[in-house]
Design an enzyme around this catalytic site. Sequence first.
Site, short mmCIF file in Angstrom:
data_model
loop_
_atom_site.label_atom_id
_atom_site.label_comp_id
_atom_site.label_asym_id
_atom_site.label_seq_id
_atom_site.Cartn_x
_atom_site.Cartn_y
_atom_site.Cartn_z
N SER A 69 0.90 -1.30 0.03
CA SER A 69 -0.04 0.01 0.10
C SER A 69 0.88 1.19 0.01
O SER A 69 2.26 1.21 0.01
CB SER A 69 -0.79 -0.02 1.39
OG SER A 69 0.04 0.25 2.16
N LYS A 70 0.39 2.40 -0.02
CA LYS A 70 0.99 3.56 -0.15
C LYS A 70 2.06 3.67 1.12
O LYS A 70 3.20 4.33 0.70
CB LYS A 70 0.16 4.84 0.02
CG LYS A 70 -0.69 5.25 -1.26
CD LYS A 70 -1.55 6.63 -1.02
CE LYS A 70 -2.46 6.76 -1.99
NZ LYS A 70 -3.80 6.44 -1.72
#
Length: 478
Positions: free
Chosen positions: A252-253
Site C-alpha cells: 500500500s501507499k
Amino acid sequence: MSVRVRFAPSPTGYLHIGGARTALYCYLIAKAQKGSFILRIEDTDLERSKREYELAMIDDLKWCGIDYDEGPDKGGEFGPYRQSERTQTYLDIAKDFVEKGFAYPCFLTTSELEELTAKAESEKKSPHAYHGKYRDLDPAEAKKRVEAGEAHIIRFKNPRKEWSFTDMVRGDVKFPVDMVGDFAIIRSNGMPVYNFCCVIDDHLMKMTHVIRAEEHLNNTVRQLMIYEALGAEPPRFVHCSLLVGEDRQKLSKRHGATSVKQYREQDYLPAALMNYLCLLGWSHPDETDIFDINQMDSIFDLNRFNKSPAFYDITKLKFFNEQYLRALSVEDLATGFEKAIPSEHAYHAKETSWKLDFAELFREKVQLFSDIVPQLGLIFDETIEQTEDVVDVNSWETTPTIRDYVKTRVSEIKASGSENITSEEFKEIMNHLKKELKIKGKPLFMGLRVVLTGKTHGPDLSKAIPLTPISTIEKRLS
RNA sequence: GCUCCCAUCGUCUAGCCCGGUCUAGGACACCGCCUUUUCACGGCGGCGACAGGGGUUCGAAUCCCCUUGGGAGUACCA
C-alpha cells in the site's frame, strides 16, 4: 467460445503497482488465448471515484504497454464500460431480485447497525449475525414502507447453504454456510454496491475468466450467490497472489513508491517494470527472467501462478531496468537524454555526436549509478557534473603534482578559446604525467580521477572529460 | 473472535499435480577471484532454503494429518 477477460479498477487513486500487475496478467491471458481484454471502470462509490483518476489510469496503462480491446474510451459491443453509466441496469435487476425473493429492503439505520455489530461482538457472534433483521418481513409491508419513502437499502437474502468453487490457482475452495450474512446490494442513496455490479457486468459482458488478486477470494462466495440468483453460469476464477511490502503486509501507499506514476516520473523503462511485475507470482516455463511481455504469445500459461504472496523488491526492479537500459540503442538513449541535459550544456547538446558519445558512455556505466539509474536527468549530473569532494586529495603523494600540471594545461587550453578538452589533449596530459613526471599505475589513474572529479570511481576519464565543459573542470581544480 | 488462503536460500522462484534422476536448480542482493593500468560491465566461484512434528512408503521438498507462523476477508470500499 472465445476468452474474455476484464480488468476492473476503481478510479479512487493512481494506478497501483499491484493493479498494474493484475492488468498485465489479464492482458497476457487474453492475448495467449487469442481472446479479448476489456477495461471496465468500477466507479459506484461516488465519494471516492474521480474522473481524473480514470484518465490517469488509462494513461498509465498505455504507458505500461497494456492495450485493451474494449473500454470506456474505446467503446465496444457490451458498453457502457463505466459502471456509473449502468446504474439503471443494476436497479432493474435489484427490483427483480426483490420481487422474486432473492433480496429484500432493510430498514436498519446506520446507528442501529452499529449497535447490533457491537452486540454481536460482545456475544462473540459473527458481526453479520443480525444483519437479517428484516429478512422475513412481509413483502407487502416492506413494499408499503418503501413506497412511503422510508430510508432503506436492499440486502441480498443469503440462501444459507455451503458454497464451493474451483479456483484455477487455489484449487477447490469451500465456504461454510454462515460465512457471510445478508449483504447490501443497493445503498440508501440508491447506488448499487461492488459485489452486485461486478457480477452483473461480468455476466452481461460475457466474461469467461475473472482474474484478480487474492484479497477478493472471500468475495467470491457472495458473487456465487448472485450468479445463482441470476441463473447464470459463473466464470472461471483466478485468484493470484498478493504483492506485499517488507512487513509482509499487502502493498500500500505506506510502503513507498507504489503507483505506476511514480516510476514513470523516475524514467523507469515500462518494459522493465512489466517484465519484473510479470515474474512476481508467475514463472516462465524456460526459467528465463529477461523477456519481452509482448512476445510471449501462448507461453503465458495460467497454470504457472505461484500461490504465496510476493515481496515487491525495488532492488530487483532496478536490476531489470539496468538490463533494459543497456539493451537500448545508443540513439534511443541519446533521445532519452535530450530533455535531461542542463541548459549550460546546450552548446554540446546541439551536436549529435556529443549526445551519442554521452549515451554510449552512460550505457557502460549503468550499474555504477544503480541508486538513481532510472532517472536519466540525474545520471547526467552524476556522470559529468560531480561537484562534491568525497575523497582526500592528498591520499596519493603524487596528487599535488598532478593537480599543478593539470591546472596549467587546462588554463592553456581555455586560453586558446576551447570550451572543452579534447581526447587528444587529455591523452597528451596523460603522456606527460607518465613520461616526464614518471607517474604510472594506480597513482596516475586514481590521482587524475580524484583531481578531476573528486571521486574515486566514475566513468572512463578519457571519455568523460571531453564531454565536460572546461569551466566545470576549472571550478574543481580551484 | 470467525472464515478463507499461504508456507523451498535474506528476496523472487524451479521442482510438488504424475514420490526415487534433488548431496534441491536459476535469478537479485552480498562476498571472493579473473579481466580491465581506475570504477563498472562481463566471466568464474562462494555464502545461502525444503517452518516443526507425526504418519503412508523400500524411498517424501513432493501424498495425508496436526502444530506453529504469516496474510487476507469479515462495510451502505473495491
